[in-house]
Design a protein around this motif. Structure first.
Motif, short mmCIF file in Angstrom:
data_model
loop_
_atom_site.label_atom_id
_atom_site.label_comp_id
_atom_site.label_asym_id
_atom_site.label_seq_id
_atom_site.Cartn_x
_atom_site.Cartn_y
_atom_site.Cartn_z
N THR A 45 0.94 -0.97 0.06
CA THR A 45 -0.24 0.09 -0.05
C THR A 45 0.78 1.29 -0.09
O THR A 45 0.66 2.01 -0.73
CB THR A 45 -1.02 -0.08 1.09
N ASN A 84 0.89 3.68 -3.32
CA ASN A 84 0.31 4.99 -3.20
C ASN A 84 1.64 6.07 -3.47
O ASN A 84 0.95 7.37 -4.10
CB ASN A 84 -0.15 5.42 -1.71
N GLU A 144 1.23 6.01 -7.38
CA GLU A 144 -0.11 6.57 -7.82
C GLU A 144 -0.04 8.16 -7.29
O GLU A 144 -0.60 8.98 -8.30
CB GLU A 144 -1.08 6.03 -6.60
N GLY A 145 0.36 8.63 -6.35
CA GLY A 145 0.57 10.00 -5.94
C GLY A 145 1.21 10.80 -6.84
O GLY A 145 0.87 11.86 -7.21
N SER A 147 -3.11 10.29 -1.57
CA SER A 147 -2.18 9.11 -1.61
C SER A 147 -0.99 9.16 -0.79
O SER A 147 -0.55 8.32 -0.24
CB SER A 147 -1.73 9.09 -3.21
N GLU A 183 -1.84 8.76 2.61
CA GLU A 183 -1.85 7.36 3.00
C GLU A 183 -0.61 6.69 3.09
O GLU A 183 -0.66 5.54 3.82
CB GLU A 183 -2.71 6.83 1.68
N SER A 211 -6.77 2.31 -9.54
CA SER A 211 -6.97 2.33 -8.10
C SER A 211 -8.20 1.62 -7.62
O SER A 211 -7.93 0.83 -6.57
CB SER A 211 -7.12 3.83 -7.42
N CYS A 267 -9.98 4.89 0.99
CA CYS A 267 -9.22 5.38 -0.25
C CYS A 267 -9.97 4.83 -1.54
O CYS A 267 -9.92 5.33 -2.59
CB CYS A 267 -7.61 4.66 -0.21
N SER A 307 -11.55 7.01 -4.84
CA SER A 307 -11.16 6.58 -6.25
C SER A 307 -12.45 6.59 -7.04
O SER A 307 -12.54 6.89 -8.04
CB SER A 307 -10.76 5.05 -6.25
#
Length: 211
Positions: A21, A25, A28-29, A51, A54, A125, A158, A162
């Motif tokens: 995770t 993240n 993704e961020g 993200s 997280e 996501s 989260c 999404s």
């Protein structure tokens, strides 16, 4: 406290998912922040900031899983409590920023340049986070750990963000109404406030679980 091989397997699963995770993240961020800035989408940019929040939360969760494996009744360490407190504060700051920018964009009639990457990032996501949620729930149920189940709930929030990103992007593409992106940002702000409040409940001394 000793654990059998089956329990050790699920602790490894819970810890592995926590680390995954964090890494996911970060990636993704970076994409969400870049394309959110390029496309001038407040919802995607806010999603990118979330993200990274997280990531901080995930570090605390990974530390928590290791603590539970050693001794479930052992008190939380300074790092774990600090991560929770920083995460809660970050969520409130994110919510304030999203509300300000979203309202400003509605007033000036701002529209995002595009939402193609918002759709792509949100779909990926949604799928990835759902698989992670199922894994965390399975580990938590098998270990009878409310703390790990609470981590699954954190990931679920989260997942909801999404979905908000996907819906706001698709509706904007269909309708062409610029304020839809800003409304998506306001919904993300509401979810961020909920998570911020939960973090501050979690950090209370009497609460040994991340819940």
């Amino acid at each position: 406290m000793t654990f059998n091989n089956r329990e050790k397997h699920f602790f490894k699963l819970a810890y592995g998912l926590a680390v995954f995770t964090i890494v996911y993240n970060i990636i993704e961020g970076l994409f969400a922040l870049y394309f959110g800035y390029e496309d001038e989408s407040v919802t995607l940019f806010g999603f990118g900031v979330d993200s990274f929040i997280e990531v901080i939360s995930g570090m605390g969760i990974a530390h928590m899983v290791r603590r539970i494996k050693r001794n479930e009744n052992h008190k939380r360490g300074h790092f774990e409590r600090k991560a929770i407190r920083v995460t809660g504060t970050a969520f409130f700051l994110l919510a304030g920023g999203l509300v300000f920018v979203s309202i400003f964009n509605i007033i000036v009639g701002h529209k995002p340049q595009a939402t193609f990457w918002s759709v792509i990032i949100s779909v990926i996501s949604i799928v990835v986070m759902w698989v992670v949620i199922l894994g965390k729930k399975r580990a938590g149920e098998k270990l009878h750990s409310e703390a790990i189940l609470a981590d699954a709930y954190c990931t679920l929030m989260c997942h909801y963000m999404s979905i908000v990103l996907l819906l706001s992007s698709v509706i904007y593409e269909i309708s062409g109404l610029g304020f839809i992106d800003s409304l998506g940002g306001l919904v993300l702000a509401w979810l961020a406030v909920k998570e911020g409040k939960r973090c501050y409940r979690m950090v209370k001394p009497e609460n040994k679980y991340v819940y």
